[in-house]
Enzyme design. Sequence first.
Site, PDB file in Angstrom:
ATOM      1  N   GLU A 184       0.889  -1.160   0.000  1.00 21.00           N
ATOM      2  CA  GLU A 184       0.000   0.000   0.000  1.00 21.00           C
ATOM      3  C   GLU A 184       0.923   1.204   0.000  1.00 21.00           C
ATOM      4  O   GLU A 184       1.193   1.805   1.033  1.00 21.00           O
ATOM      5  CB  GLU A 184      -0.921  -0.030   1.215  1.00 21.00           C
ATOM      6  CG  GLU A 184      -2.280   0.635   0.959  1.00 21.00           C
ATOM      7  CD  GLU A 184      -2.242   2.145   1.001  1.00 21.00           C
ATOM      8  OE1 GLU A 184      -1.393   2.751   0.302  1.00 21.00           O
ATOM      9  OE2 GLU A 184      -3.048   2.717   1.727  1.00 21.00           O
TER      10      GLU A 184
ATOM     11  N   GLU B  97       4.348   8.514  -4.029  1.00 21.84           N
ATOM     12  CA  GLU B  97       5.106   8.097  -2.846  1.00 21.84           C
ATOM     13  C   GLU B  97       6.229   7.126  -3.194  1.00 21.84           C
ATOM     14  O   GLU B  97       6.755   6.448  -2.314  1.00 21.84           O
ATOM     15  CB  GLU B  97       4.160   7.469  -1.818  1.00 21.84           C
ATOM     16  CG  GLU B  97       3.195   8.463  -1.207  1.00 21.84           C
ATOM     17  CD  GLU B  97       2.328   7.844  -0.122  1.00 21.84           C
ATOM     18  OE1 GLU B  97       2.449   6.627   0.132  1.00 21.84           O
ATOM     19  OE2 GLU B  97       1.521   8.578   0.470  1.00 21.84           O
TER      20      GLU B  97
END
Length: 709
Positions: free
Chosen positions: A144, A153
């Site tokens: 995730e 990210e």
Amino acid sequence: MKVFCGRANPTTGSVEWLAEDENYDYHQEIARSCYADMLHDKDRNLKYYQGIRAAVSRVKERGEKAIVLDIGTGTGLLSMMAVTAGADFCYAIEVFTPMAIAAVKIVEKNGFSDKIKVINKHSTEVTVGPDGDMQCRANILITELFDTELIGEGALPSYEHAHKYLVQEGCEAVPHRARVYAQLVESKRMWSWNKLFPVHVQAEDVEKIIVFPSEIENCPGVPSVYDIQLNQVPRSDFTVLSDVMTMFSVDFSKQVNSSSTYYTAKLDPIKSGMAQVILSWWDVDMDPSGMIKCTMAPYWVQPTSNDVQWRDHWMQCVYFLPNEEPVLQGENVYLTAYRDEYSVWYKLQKARNEEDKKDAYVGSPLCSCQAHLLWNRPRFGELNDQNRTNQYIQALMTVLEKDSICLCISDGSLLPLLAQYLGAEQVFTVENSAVSHCLMEKIFKANHVGDKIKIIEKRPELLTASDLEDKKVSVLIGEPFFTTSLLPWHNLYFLYARTAVAAHLTNGVTVLPQSASLYMMVVEFKDLWRIRSPCGTCEGFDVHIMDDMIKNSLNFRESKEAEPHPLWEYPCKSLSDPQEVMTFDFRLTVPQQTLSTDGSVNLLRTGKSHGAVLWMEYHLTADISVSTGLVQISDEKGSCQWNPHCKQAVYFFSSALEPETLTDLPSAITTKPAWIFVACKQGVLLLQLVLCKERTSPGKGKSITQCKL
């Protein structure tokens, strides 16, 4: 151990040295994290659990042990799901040390310590082998690592490294794949977040227009995505020009290449209009068949728009095309999505001749005009708000005389231009930075007033008589707006600046705005409360340890502060009337004594009191005011409309208060009064709300909240 930290006070402009715990930054990050929001995301959790069960089953059906690598484990939730689903062992990677420590405790409390190993490293530092962090490569990869843009990210380089060094070839992956979607729209509102529109100034019987240099008009802007809650943008604010297109996909079960690349898709306009904005979102398939899907699609795309899952950790993307251009229904148009390791940007092409088909990679857009470096997207929207500008024009017309000597104190403001157009004899403006100085100089020259407005690149306290050409200022003006301001009252720096330049003002100086009021209202949020709400149990797993960790971090000094949120994106209803808490008179200098006030607020509607919203209202003149917060309460239910250009301050109560009803008649609602205590000293506001039936004193009664503003 305590360490001294230098922190700028945005209100006073001074640097203060404060003693902080050595783990201060950790606590700040924990307190403002999205962990609670993610764990409250029922759709996300359910889809991950289903995908994990399916992946473990496929591995078991092949007669293999299920060895899981969970990158970015956070609380360890997905690893615990995997073990519950039958995985033989899990390696849970978490780079953030406080979270890794919490994950170890959570795993132990739930009884999985023998099958889950938490590794406090970045995944690219993890080793495999008899003496390594992992005994062997994993055959199930769970991650995730996604943000609103999917790849922001560092998901791609993490996957690339994991496939090379940490997982087996042909491993199962949860999620299995991701797709990025795009839709072309025309939207004056969204375009106003990236470009500056001409400003109309009605001066006496003549209309003048403020224009902006061509380099601002032609500037592509900054490369960063604008992530917002698109579900709060009404359909009336944009026109769809194309169907939804799949721009690219990533298969996470295979080797991933993070190198910069691009993807081109043929776009068929379904309506003629001005191509301005790309709206984008993504979805993930948790299994190879695509039967288990988690989507970020906005309401107008989903078949059941009433059941759209609310989440704040994943929103939707707004990308601005380098320039707007007309498209016609049915013509051939090609949209290209470019990406590097961490970001995405778009370009539209009208035709595809042989030369165009070669497609060269185009680097990310860079601001060349400096406006996008000085002003954020909401500030662009604020400068483009003609109604707001008209209020300042009206106010200026009431205070300016032909012999007015004006001084403006605000960052990158158009007020000096307005004052000059409306007839001031001389206009000076203070700019704190070289960037704002350069930008405003270009704007003044584009409007042929470069020699009529003097820019002074100094802090207000450093102004000298010679800077003002030995003239006394008769009209001091400010929006006020300062780029260092995060919370509404930070713009009270204007009061400190006004005090600093007092020696350069005439005795009867006119100050605009003449005062500012701090307002407060108790609200119930539809969804925003989730980001600060304890989780307790998530999908059957006890995560109280995480709740306690966040609560502990919130008890630190600065973490008790109110938080800035753009409430137009987060629906709420008022449970009380807006309450004027304190007024600051800009016609006077900063008072030496502590300002304090108290009063009561009654909860008028039933609901959960999730928190207090605070904002500033600037009184330009006696009868013209500009609010940075509440625009109106639009119905009897208390639905709120907020200023879309500003962030309001939200202080979440540690527990919600629920007013009681004695009868079904609305007029018979029993109110629960709360006394408000506010003090202001040296640019710091202290607020305390105390729940009680009668007036008490600070520190007495049941304290709802006490926060440093």
